[in-house]
Enzyme design. Structure first.
Site, short mmCIF file in Angstrom:
data_model
loop_
_atom_site.label_atom_id
_atom_site.label_comp_id
_atom_site.label_asym_id
_atom_site.label_seq_id
_atom_site.Cartn_x
_atom_site.Cartn_y
_atom_site.Cartn_z
N GLU A 106 -9.19 0.93 -4.89
CA GLU A 106 -7.82 0.97 -3.80
C GLU A 106 -6.90 1.51 -4.60
O GLU A 106 -5.85 0.61 -4.98
CB GLU A 106 -7.63 -0.24 -3.03
CG GLU A 106 -8.69 -0.59 -2.19
CD GLU A 106 -8.12 -1.77 -1.12
OE1 GLU A 106 -7.02 -2.13 -1.21
OE2 GLU A 106 -8.92 -2.21 -0.16
N TRP A 143 -4.43 3.04 -3.93
CA TRP A 143 -3.12 2.83 -3.22
C TRP A 143 -2.48 1.29 -3.10
O TRP A 143 -1.28 1.08 -2.81
CB TRP A 143 -3.27 3.39 -1.65
CG TRP A 143 -4.17 2.12 -0.82
CD1 TRP A 143 -3.93 1.14 -0.38
CD2 TRP A 143 -5.72 2.55 -0.76
NE1 TRP A 143 -5.11 0.51 0.40
CE2 TRP A 143 -6.09 1.59 0.10
CE3 TRP A 143 -6.42 3.58 -1.06
CZ2 TRP A 143 -7.65 1.30 0.31
CZ3 TRP A 143 -8.00 3.44 -0.69
CH2 TRP A 143 -8.37 2.30 -0.14
N ASP A 146 0.71 -1.18 0.12
CA ASP A 146 -0.17 0.00 0.10
C ASP A 146 0.78 1.24 0.07
O ASP A 146 1.54 1.53 0.83
CB ASP A 146 -0.81 -0.02 1.20
CG ASP A 146 -1.82 -1.18 1.26
OD1 ASP A 146 -2.25 -1.56 0.04
OD2 ASP A 146 -2.27 -1.65 2.12
ZN LIG Z 1 -3.44 -3.51 0.38
#
Ligand SMILES: [Zn+2]
Length: 518
Positions: A489, A491, A440
């Site tokens: 997501e 990230w 991440d």
């Molecule tokens: Zn993740």
């Protein structure tokens, strides 16, 4: 970029729906650009496809045609060298009547002779009569069965050498992929039983043979047969698809052109085989919408830049164009390991070679700084490239063990409820972080948080535009929530390797789609 152009060099007749479409594919592979020219020859059915192939192969007509039964391959299987020798196409007929489209092509070609391959059960007396009435000279090559027909064709070929190709009598693919080369060299294709040679006629023929090239593995032509033929040399792959590429590699070195045909049915390959022989290109088999890895490597190695598909879209799906040039997928590769809500890792799964990459972190938790070595090295390159563009990224969360994930997940569930937690957090065993391939990433601008807003920042946009070049994909992209089971997501990046990442990025594929479709 795809350029679609229709060639106007044929006439679309009333009942013939034929198509020849030339498509140039400009495919970008990790920085290498090249173009492949695709064309497709097809008619509404196998009979009409054979007619279209004939039109393309013999535009000015020819004196002789080989007529074979279209609904069963039995006798026709070994007739390609025969058709090549008499310089005519293989056209198809029904056992009791010649289809109108076939008849029309016979007229267009201005044929004087027709060779019927097979006995009267395969091609009836009525068909023969129909041709004789048209003033065409008819010859029939047939034996008591398909094996004996193959021997009769061999006699007709009357080669000056004594080599043969031996194939299984009840399987069509091996005979048809060797057919173009056998035709060019006037080498007979002899049908054999898969386990024994007990027939006197076959044994008698083999007496004069010097080399026996067996096409196919021991499952199609058994080891016992191999012991009983003169000087056996086996040419085979793990499947019909691979066998075709083994033949292509052996006999068509340096060729950048090929015919692409379905490996599931014989008719298109049979009618295409004469064209392949005349063009001196191999026949490559695909299953409707799947391309074998061996085919991908052949295409890559030979730098194939031109190919003709024989048959309709039900036989060879249009998606084959992309698939021929897609990366080779090793399903056992850890780097491509799929982890989803349906495919998960065991409690004990711990990746090998975990390291801490030399990047900026926004976490102090040691475990989370880890990644699999190859992924970590790629992450370092990604971060350096971002840095060079004035983009400062922070790594927030990499490897998470099963236990860590269990702790996190339970925490989220108690805070947000299970339903909400499932949208953004994985259950233990279902997190890509357990593979050590995911990281991440975040930025100062979003307060080092993992939020959707990151996607709108210059850092988030840079990641979206550049991750693939360094081997990373955004696992949970916008608009694919239903497919991935997770909300967007921006990230969360996951390492898969450069070649795969670039391809997935180009065609907008999730890893799950990529692994199931390619
Ligand atoms: Zn993740």
């Amino acid at each position: 970029m795809i350029v679609l152009e229709r060639k106007g060099d044929f006439v679309l007749k009333k009942f013939v729906l034929a198509s020849l479409i030339v498509v140039c594919f400009f495919l970008l592979h990790a920085g290498n650009t090249f173009a492949a020219t695709e064309s497709r020859i097809s008619g509404q059915d196998r009979y009409k496809t054979a007619v279209e192939v004939s039109k393309k192969t013999f535009p000015k007509g020819t004196g002789t045609v080989v007529l074979a039964r279209g609904d069963e391959f039995a006798d026709a299987l070994t007739s390609t060298p025969l058709a090549y020798k008499v310089n005519g196409p293989i056209l198809l007929t029904k056992p009791n009547a010649i289809p109108d489209s076939t008849m029309a092509e016979i007229s267009r070609l201005q044929v004087k002779n027709i060779i019927l391959v097979g006995g009267t059960k395969a091609i009836s007396q009525e068909v023969e009569q129909q041709l004789i009435e048209k003033g065409i000279q008819v010859e029939r090559i047939s034996g008591s069965d398909r094996v004996s027909t193959s021997l009769k064709i061999a006699e007709y070929l009357n080669p000056s050498h004594h080599d043969i190709y031996a194939v299984n009598q009840s399987k069509f693919p091996d005979a048809l992929v060797i057919a173009p080369y056998a035709a060019k060299r006037n080498i007979p294709i002899i049908l054999l039983s898969d386990s024994t040679i007990t027939r006197a006629d076959v044994q008698k023929y083999l007496d004069n043979v010097s080399n026996t090239f067996i096409i196919g593995g021991t499952k199609v032509v058994g080891a016992k047969v191999e012991k009983n033929v003169p000087k056996p040399i086996r040419i085979s792959g793990a499947s019909r698809y691979e066998t075709a590429t083994v033949i292509a590699n052996r006999y068509f070195k340096g060729k950048t052109d090929m015919l692409v045909v379905t490996g599931k049915d014989f008719a298109d390959a049979l009618t295409g085989s004469v064209m392949a022989a005349k063009r001196d290109v191999p026949i490559i088999l695909v299953s409707q919408d799947k391309v074998d890895n061996s085919v991908k490597s052949f295409v890559k190695k030979q730098k194939v830049n031109k190919y003709t598909i024989i048959g309709g879209k039900k036989a060879v799906d249009p998606s084959i164009s992309k698939k021929l040039y897609s990366p080779i997928i090793n399903k056992k590769s850890e780097t491509l390991r799929l982890v989803t809500k349906n495919t998960y890792l065991s409690k004990n799964y711990v990746p090998k070679n975990l390291v801490v990459p030399n990047v900026r972190f926004s976490t102090t938790v040691s475990e989370r700084k880890h990644m699999v070595k190859e992924a970590g090295t790629a992450l370092e390159k990604l971060f350096r490239a971002a840095n060079n563009d004035g983009i400062i990224l922070y790594a927030q969360s990499g490897y998470r063990s099963y236990n860590t994930q269990r702790y996190l997940y339970n925490n989220y569930v108690s805070r947000y409820g299970q339903k909400e937690a499932n949208r953004f957090s994985a259950k233990p065993g279902q997190s890509e972080h357990q593979t050590g391939l995911a990281m991440d990433v975040t930025s100062k601008g979003v307060g080092f948080q993992l939020v959707e807003r990151f996607g709108e920042t210059k850092e988030g946009k840079w990641v979206a535009n550049n991750a693939a070049k360094y081997g990373f994909i955004i696992s949970y992209p916008k608009g694919k929530e239903r497919l991935t089971g997770y909300m967007y997501e921006p990230w969360h990046i996951r390492y898969v390797g450069v070649e795969h990442a670039v391809f997935m990025d180009k065609y907008d594929l999730t890893l799950e789609q990529y692994l199931s479709e390619y």
